[in-house]
Design a protein around this motif. Sequence first.
Motif, PDB file in Angstrom:
ATOM      1  N   UNK B 414     -48.407  15.540  -5.604  1.00 60.45           N
ATOM      2  CA  UNK B 414     -48.779  16.858  -5.092  1.00 60.45           C
ATOM      3  C   UNK B 414     -47.840  17.896  -5.680  1.00 60.45           C
ATOM      4  N   UNK B 415     -48.406  18.727  -6.534  1.00 63.10           N
ATOM      5  CA  UNK B 415     -47.594  19.746  -7.175  1.00 63.10           C
ATOM      6  C   UNK B 415     -47.926  21.079  -6.523  1.00 63.10           C
ATOM      7  N   UNK B 416     -46.968  21.692  -5.852  1.00 63.36           N
ATOM      8  CA  UNK B 416     -47.258  22.926  -5.124  1.00 63.36           C
ATOM      9  C   UNK B 416     -47.864  23.971  -6.062  1.00 63.36           C
ATOM     10  N   UNK B 417     -48.872  24.638  -5.567  1.00 60.48           N
ATOM     11  CA  UNK B 417     -49.457  25.742  -6.311  1.00 60.48           C
ATOM     12  C   UNK B 417     -50.444  25.319  -7.379  1.00 60.48           C
ATOM     13  N   UNK B 418     -50.738  24.037  -7.463  1.00 63.88           N
ATOM     14  CA  UNK B 418     -51.762  23.648  -8.436  1.00 63.88           C
ATOM     15  C   UNK B 418     -52.970  23.102  -7.700  1.00 63.88           C
ATOM     16  N   UNK B 419     -54.057  23.165  -8.376  1.00 60.70           N
ATOM     17  CA  UNK B 419     -55.299  22.673  -7.805  1.00 60.70           C
ATOM     18  C   UNK B 419     -55.353  21.166  -8.033  1.00 60.70           C
ATOM     19  N   UNK B 442     -38.215  23.100  -9.916  1.00 60.91           N
ATOM     20  CA  UNK B 442     -39.491  22.948  -9.216  1.00 60.91           C
ATOM     21  C   UNK B 442     -39.539  21.538  -8.654  1.00 60.91           C
ATOM     22  N   UNK B 443     -40.136  21.442  -7.490  1.00 57.11           N
ATOM     23  CA  UNK B 443     -40.246  20.107  -6.918  1.00 57.11           C
ATOM     24  C   UNK B 443     -41.708  19.745  -6.749  1.00 57.11           C
ATOM     25  N   UNK B 444     -41.961  18.481  -6.741  1.00 58.55           N
ATOM     26  CA  UNK B 444     -43.295  18.001  -6.373  1.00 58.55           C
ATOM     27  C   UNK B 444     -43.130  16.745  -5.527  1.00 58.55           C
ATOM     28  N   UNK B 445     -44.208  16.406  -4.859  1.00 64.47           N
ATOM     29  CA  UNK B 445     -44.127  15.322  -3.896  1.00 64.47           C
ATOM     30  C   UNK B 445     -44.956  14.144  -4.370  1.00 64.47           C
ATOM     31  N   UNK B 446     -44.384  12.982  -4.274  1.00 65.02           N
ATOM     32  CA  UNK B 446     -45.142  11.760  -4.557  1.00 65.02           C
ATOM     33  C   UNK B 446     -45.332  11.047  -3.224  1.00 65.02           C
ATOM     34  N   UNK B 472     -34.586  19.136 -19.816  1.00 66.86           N
ATOM     35  CA  UNK B 472     -35.175  18.814 -18.519  1.00 66.86           C
ATOM     36  C   UNK B 472     -34.360  17.726 -17.834  1.00 66.86           C
ATOM     37  N   UNK B 473     -34.213  17.893 -16.543  1.00 65.59           N
ATOM     38  CA  UNK B 473     -33.586  16.813 -15.774  1.00 65.59           C
ATOM     39  C   UNK B 473     -34.506  16.441 -14.619  1.00 65.59           C
ATOM     40  N   UNK B 474     -34.613  15.143 -14.356  1.00 66.93           N
ATOM     41  CA  UNK B 474     -35.476  14.660 -13.284  1.00 66.93           C
ATOM     42  C   UNK B 474     -34.597  14.011 -12.233  1.00 66.93           C
ATOM     43  N   UNK B 475     -34.826  14.360 -11.011  1.00 66.45           N
ATOM     44  CA  UNK B 475     -34.029  13.760  -9.935  1.00 66.45           C
ATOM     45  C   UNK B 475     -34.934  13.442  -8.753  1.00 66.45           C
ATOM     46  N   UNK B 476     -35.090  12.213  -8.319  1.00 64.75           N
ATOM     47  CA  UNK B 476     -34.510  11.019  -8.921  1.00 64.75           C
ATOM     48  C   UNK B 476     -35.393  10.474 -10.042  1.00 64.75           C
ATOM     49  N   UNK B 477     -34.794   9.672 -10.902  1.00 64.91           N
ATOM     50  CA  UNK B 477     -35.557   9.085 -12.012  1.00 64.91           C
ATOM     51  C   UNK B 477     -36.353   7.875 -11.518  1.00 64.91           C
ATOM     52  N   UNK B 489     -39.530  14.917  -5.811  1.00 68.96           N
ATOM     53  CA  UNK B 489     -38.907  14.834  -7.130  1.00 68.96           C
ATOM     54  C   UNK B 489     -38.603  16.253  -7.586  1.00 68.96           C
ATOM     55  N   UNK B 490     -37.375  16.470  -8.043  1.00 70.73           N
ATOM     56  CA  UNK B 490     -37.005  17.801  -8.515  1.00 70.73           C
ATOM     57  C   UNK B 490     -36.887  17.792 -10.035  1.00 70.73           C
ATOM     58  N   UNK B 491     -37.497  18.797 -10.624  1.00 64.75           N
ATOM     59  CA  UNK B 491     -37.351  18.974 -12.062  1.00 64.75           C
ATOM     60  C   UNK B 491     -36.485  20.203 -12.288  1.00 64.75           C
ATOM     61  N   UNK B 492     -35.523  20.067 -13.160  1.00 63.90           N
ATOM     62  CA  UNK B 492     -34.632  21.174 -13.480  1.00 63.90           C
ATOM     63  C   UNK B 492     -34.760  21.453 -14.972  1.00 63.90           C
ATOM     64  N   UNK B 493     -35.160  22.698 -15.254  1.00 66.22           N
ATOM     65  CA  UNK B 493     -35.229  23.093 -16.659  1.00 66.22           C
ATOM     66  C   UNK B 493     -34.045  23.998 -16.937  1.00 66.22           C
ATOM     67  N   UNK B 494     -33.284  23.644 -17.927  1.00 62.94           N
ATOM     68  CA  UNK B 494     -32.148  24.485 -18.296  1.00 62.94           C
ATOM     69  C   UNK B 494     -31.993  24.439 -19.811  1.00 62.94           C
TER      70      UNK B 494
END
Lengths: 217, 755
Positions: B414-419, B442-446, B472-477, B489-494
Amino acid sequence: MSGGPYNYSYIFKYIIIGDMGVGKSCLLHQFTEKKFMADCPHTIGVEFGTRIIEVCGQKIKLQIWDTAGQERFRAVTRSYYRGAAGALIIYDITRRSTYNHLSSWLTDARNLTNPNTVIFLIGNKSDLDGQRDVTYEEAKKFADENGLKFVEASAKTGENVEEAFLETAKKIYESIQDGSLDLNAAESGVQKKPTANGARSLSADNAEGRNPSSCSC
Amino acid sequence: MGQFGVAYFVLSNLSPKNNKSVFVRSKRKRIAYKNSEGEVEDEDDLMPGTERESLARGMSSQKGREYTIRLALEKKQDQYIDLKGITVYIGSWNVNGQSPGSICLSEWLSRTNEPPDIYAVGFQELDLSKEAFLFNDTPKEAEWRDSVKAGLHPGARYFHVRTIRLVGMMMIVFVREEIKDQLRHIAVEQIGTGLLGRMGNKGGVGVRFELNETSMCFVNLHLAAHVEEFQRRNQDFHQIFNRLGFFINEKVKYIKDHDQIFMFGDLNYRINPATIDATKAKALIEQEKYSIILEQDQLREQMRLGHVFSGFTEGTINYRPTYKYDSNTDNWDSSEKNRAPAWCDRILFRGGNLTQIDYTSQPQYKLSDHKPVSSFFNAKIKVINPTRQRKVYEETLKQMDRIENEYLPQVTVDIPGTNQSSHSNRNEINFGKVKFMEPLRKTFTVANTGQVPVHLEFIKKLNDSHVCKEWLKIEPVHSFIMPGETCEVELLVLVDKCTAAQLNVGRDTLYDILVLHLESGKDIFITVAGDFERSVFGCSIAALVNMSEPLTMISPGKLIELEKGKMPVNHYDIPKELWFLVDRLYRIGMDKDGLFTMAGSQSEVLEIRDWMDTIPNTPIPGNADSIAETMFLLLDCFPEPVIPFSMHLKCLDSAHNYTACKQLVRQLPAAHRNVFLYLTSFLRELLNHSDKNGLDAKILALLFGKIMIRDQNYNAKANARVERTKATFIYQFLVNDDYGDDLWPEMGEDLVSFS
């Protein structure tokens, strides 16, 4: 208990490839569940289904990988071809573009699988004969020229679905019998199940086969 | 083989009774079993629940699958098992060591209208001689077998299944020829309970087999004698019942493991002498008041008390006691012992689908001090209907397949804000505009929507060395989710110094496809995208000196060409952005205490970044510390440092020799040399204000050495010795007096005029 009537002796890995929307997931669903899935969402990833079949008196477990058809995922889905014993290439008989892309799918299938991989061409949606955009004869010719098995099938009615999956398994089984498929080769796509005593090794075999990256963590 | 012992043991019992025990056991947790080799096995292996999960994971052992299918098939037995009626004839006679002679046994054995399907005929005291006892050898075995054979029902042909004899106990089993092919796993066994508790003068002999799908067991007994020994008789029974084991395919089957059990013979139970003595008994017998006497029957009493033959049934006794007569007469024992009459000879049965038709004695046989007894049964045996079994089997397999697929791990993303409908662009996370050094999350839910725990993991794509791109970093992997639970799951773009250069010139884009792998299940692709706003950070010195306009005015294509070194016009001696920063520090920072050693404000750094990318007509923002930090950042982001990688080692080699250092600086590409000299002269100027800013040459040399002289590998670990050498190199240019004269040949007018 070895050789009991309920065991399977082999595991065959299949991949299903082809353009987006040709009905890959529906064919898989029809094969595993005997049902038509209307409004099937696009596959974003790789779905996984299994079924046990019988070929020449042998029980065989099919592990079927149904890949995303979108072009943008092509680079990623290519990693799933490795070690497939059977490849089903699907097009939609009502959409010529999906037929026109076959040679590109076929190239991938040939390059990324082993020479003994059985490639089966399926023209899906045969129930929509009125909207046909690709003739049977034309596709048959393409299949013959490229040495592919071919049927037209319908994931909706189930027509020829069973046959395509079983026929593929039969051909794979024949190559095992005549020795052309080397079971020991890592990429054969076939696992011989050891009888009873060795069954525990299966999980390890599986883990290896499951992970598309060469180094599973 | 040991591994399969228990499975076999459980599975090969197809009787309903055993089904039940399997299910009962499976409800309990962790019970250890010993198999035939004494290895302890864990009950959990056999739990259907856990099996289903592991089946789904494709990791199921064959044992598990076999077991599950068998259980499923057993549950559906009604659908493919038919019951077929057969008849069973049981006979028992203590012959007191007599030979049959010319006796005809048909009045005993073939008294029914229809020929029985199965005969089990038991004898006791077949031979009382010492030879029989000591050597277990007797000619009477053959004599009696022949007599029995001759006495079988003439209406059918019989097949001799087995004869088993232990000293005087013998049993012969026949079946009708027509059904002999339906017998499987025929086995015989014997057990002695006599002298020393094991000799063969007492005990039991058994024959077992499966007729179609029903297992049958026949045991001929001879239990301990003497009126007062009823407890010993009970004990003999238990020993036989619990220890008589038939070996079938290296596995043991006990009497209790059979669907239909017949136990009979000279059980030796008597009439309780305390309540009914011999005289009274004989009188009651004359009046045929058997039931009164039977109330004092030891066997009946012990069964009532639950001490023996539990679960067994005995029919109604409507015949005279079978013991003890004077041989060759119908007279009660007339010896000195004057034994009381008793029903020593009995037939009991246990199991479903058994109906006793009659239970009687044949007193006309006078050969022995016992009379023979017999009983005739209707039995229903289970017969598989192959067509229906095939059908049920196929259905079960299909069901298993379905379960297997149902029990594959299932999740939704479930990605917030997407259809999340069936759109082809679902599972796409768009970060929109991404700027240099501005982290975005950005976070999304599994959610685990399946029926099994899910182990999920982001995995590498083929040929990739990491699970995602560097920005990109993914937490947790990886994570573990129980059914019904979720995982965020949090994605961090830097985009930082490591990745900015690649993104600036389009060698990389903010686009990645993540593969979320469910162990033993499917893979889900998650697309990550964003638009990187190009920035001067990450541009090369060579490109910057050729940029006459702010970076935002330069088209991506032009930037790529500039970075490729095409159109070298060299608008400026040094990058104008660097000049702006240094110029600003000249104005506001020279006397700032601890300049370059204090962190700037992160937000001001970003404001300065934006200012430099657009160069508006406003003063450059930020305080001195922020300007200083931005300057560091800019220098750190040069894809090729001030001392180019190709000269890195030579630079380190020259560090301790000022002449060699100057020689190296003279060899730098023009723009790099200009930057180097511009910065070092700025640092010398800064040192002139050291009374205010508190800086010294060593600190500045260390700070700028680190950033102007860089190893090609960003992530290389700092090595103290190398860092000191770098500092030494810079230090030379900060403290030597003859700085500048021979080093500034190309510093032009442009730079000065820019301000």
